[in-house]
Design a protein around this motif. Sequence first.
Motif, mmCIF file in Angstrom:
data_model
loop_
_atom_site.group_PDB
_atom_site.id
_atom_site.type_symbol
_atom_site.label_atom_id
_atom_site.label_comp_id
_atom_site.label_asym_id
_atom_site.label_seq_id
_atom_site.Cartn_x
_atom_site.Cartn_y
_atom_site.Cartn_z
ATOM 1 N N UNK A 15 20.718 38.389 2.324
ATOM 2 C CA UNK A 15 19.719 39.375 1.404
ATOM 3 C C UNK A 15 19.143 38.160 0.578
ATOM 4 N N UNK A 16 19.260 37.389 0.468
ATOM 5 C CA UNK A 16 18.866 36.439 -0.363
ATOM 6 C C UNK A 16 18.094 34.824 0.410
ATOM 7 N N UNK A 17 17.174 34.273 -0.510
ATOM 8 C CA UNK A 17 16.501 33.252 0.106
ATOM 9 C C UNK A 17 17.453 32.019 -0.192
ATOM 10 N N UNK A 18 17.967 32.057 -1.273
ATOM 11 C CA UNK A 18 18.857 30.872 -1.667
ATOM 12 C C UNK A 18 19.917 31.126 -2.463
ATOM 13 N N UNK A 19 20.753 30.385 -2.767
ATOM 14 C CA UNK A 19 21.545 30.429 -3.882
ATOM 15 C C UNK A 19 22.183 28.949 -4.395
ATOM 16 N N UNK A 20 22.466 29.049 -5.917
ATOM 17 C CA UNK A 20 22.904 27.610 -6.453
ATOM 18 C C UNK A 20 24.466 28.261 -6.891
ATOM 19 N N UNK A 21 25.238 27.120 -6.400
ATOM 20 C CA UNK A 21 26.693 27.410 -6.438
ATOM 21 C C UNK A 21 27.092 26.463 -7.751
ATOM 22 N N UNK A 72 13.020 27.744 -7.378
ATOM 23 C CA UNK A 72 13.732 28.758 -7.882
ATOM 24 C C UNK A 72 15.498 28.398 -8.362
ATOM 25 N N UNK A 73 15.874 27.750 -7.098
ATOM 26 C CA UNK A 73 17.283 27.486 -7.189
ATOM 27 C C UNK A 73 17.392 26.220 -8.049
ATOM 28 N N UNK A 74 16.356 25.144 -8.254
ATOM 29 C CA UNK A 74 16.470 23.886 -8.876
ATOM 30 C C UNK A 74 16.469 24.519 -10.266
ATOM 31 N N UNK A 75 15.595 25.310 -10.764
ATOM 32 C CA UNK A 75 15.588 25.929 -11.962
ATOM 33 C C UNK A 75 17.068 26.468 -12.455
ATOM 34 N N UNK A 76 17.876 26.836 -11.630
ATOM 35 C CA UNK A 76 19.400 27.262 -12.108
ATOM 36 C C UNK A 76 19.993 25.965 -12.249
ATOM 37 N N UNK A 91 22.002 24.858 -20.714
ATOM 38 C CA UNK A 91 20.987 26.060 -21.234
ATOM 39 C C UNK A 91 21.071 27.421 -20.480
ATOM 40 N N UNK A 92 20.536 28.261 -20.890
ATOM 41 C CA UNK A 92 20.521 29.536 -20.110
ATOM 42 C C UNK A 92 20.025 29.429 -18.773
ATOM 43 N N UNK A 93 20.755 29.657 -17.759
ATOM 44 C CA UNK A 93 20.392 29.294 -16.274
ATOM 45 C C UNK A 93 20.226 30.911 -15.401
ATOM 46 N N UNK A 94 20.669 31.841 -16.311
ATOM 47 C CA UNK A 94 20.802 33.072 -15.414
ATOM 48 C C UNK A 94 19.402 33.820 -15.622
ATOM 49 N N UNK A 95 19.170 34.871 -14.536
ATOM 50 C CA UNK A 95 17.766 35.587 -14.422
ATOM 51 C C UNK A 95 17.438 36.134 -15.697
ATOM 52 N N UNK A 96 18.460 36.628 -16.414
ATOM 53 C CA UNK A 96 18.125 37.410 -17.669
ATOM 54 C C UNK A 96 17.679 36.414 -18.868
#
Length: 157
Positions: free
Chosen positions: A34-40, A67-71, A79-84
């Motif tokens: 359901x997602x394009x990628x994820x950062x662990x 997007x994942x590199x931003x996380x 720093x703040x790495x979450x979507x919110x």
Amino acid sequence: MEQKQLQQLVEQISLQSFGKKFQHKASFNPRLRTTGGRYLLKSHNIEINKKYYEQLGEKELIGIIKHELCHYHLHLEGRGYQHRDSEFRELLKEVDAPRFCQVLPQADRKPRSQRVIEYTCQSCRQVYRRRRKVDTSRYVCGKCRGKLLFKRELTVN
């Protein structure tokens, strides 16, 4: 595209867009649905859904990687790495990364049939429909506190 090529692409995008090295592993994960990628968070690795590359092309893949590199970079910097987080949203704009990936074409999806389980109260005959099974030894009728009995299981398309 192979795992090696993906790793090189992620390292290249990291240097070009962020000016920082990507020092962990990037890989395709066929189990992502359901997602394009994820950062662990624990291993700092990035996993990418190969279906997005196959169905939507390299441009979408690059957006997912950014997007994942931003996380990745924000998390490593503390720093703040979450979507919110506002820092995350600002970095997305800076590097021109999408906040969400596109939806995969509908041809790949099969409509899931949903099951409905019916219970009836032994005392007042109240009918309850649920999607999940209910432990009839723990739960009782909300109307009269009577015992619930399994009636039938339906599949609704």
